[in-house]
Design an enzyme around this catalytic site. Sequence first.
Site: not given
Length: 285
Positions: A38, A44, A181, A188
Amino acid sequence: MSPIDPKDVEVTRARMETDDVRLSLGGLLRGKLALITGVANDRSIAWGIAEAFQREGAELAFTYPGESMERRVRPIAEGIGAKAIVDCDVSKDEDIARTVAEIGKVWDRVDVLVHSIGFAPRSALDGRFADVTTRDAWRITMDVSAYSLIALARAFRPMMPAGSSIVTLTYYGAEKVVRNYNVMGVAKAALESSMRYLAEDLGQEGIRVNAISAGPIKTLAAAGIKGMRTMLGENAAKTPLRRNVDQEDCARAALYLCSDLARNVTGEVLHVDAGQNILGVVSME
Ligand code: NAD
């Protein structure tokens, strides 16, 4: 008196600016082998974690999905002394299998696995949830953002000894509705639940699995979410600590979760959000 005194906000901000130091604990992860997924660039969350892990003595390896990401990731990963830098699109089982094989050439085990991956089609992150959540958007978002944790855990489990640790990144939109979102919040929620099921399952082998629920941070992925800039501005005044969080905050939480400090902590969602998740209605009067 108003519940949020602007003077308090200034004082807190000033304090936070002075504590903008990189924590060094003198080798908390010395000798640990950490695979970091990631990293897209040096903003990041995964990069903040990688830098902290390196400071604490861990050896690092990285993954990136595809050639265009390789151009961004390889130079910084080489700069930090990565032992391996592997192409891995987590939506492809063959990429995950190849990653295990590549990592197996340089390391005989993996002590820490950082899952810091999320993706949703942009069209699904702007507009009414009922309208923009197409079957395709659902499938892609769930696959890349939630299933990938299970796939990576399964693939690397044989290389992970007792005492090793997996950590993933989640967001409050899993628990409550955060406008725009959308399907990412649903993914999530699936990610957090998967994390708990994995914690129970892999716990039998002494592998811990946890999640960091980070407050909003300006990164490449966050740029795709409509209203992010406004949210960051408002959050700095509204959170209990009257500030936003940053990559270093997540990195410190990851150091805790992935080191022996958290040796009996698993299946946990650790909120690193300046306290945002405890709030109900916030009046700015
Ligand atoms: P980022 O853009 O730097 O990182 C997202 C990463 O996901 C990128 O490195 C990208 O290459 C990777 N990725 C996307 N699709 C992939 C695929 N198919 N295969 C492999 N990798 C893929 O942004 P970030 O904010 O650092 O995001 C990291 C994690 O943190 C995500 O899970 C995100 O949802 C989560 N998070 C971010 C915030 C925030 O406000 N930035 C808050 C809470 C949680």
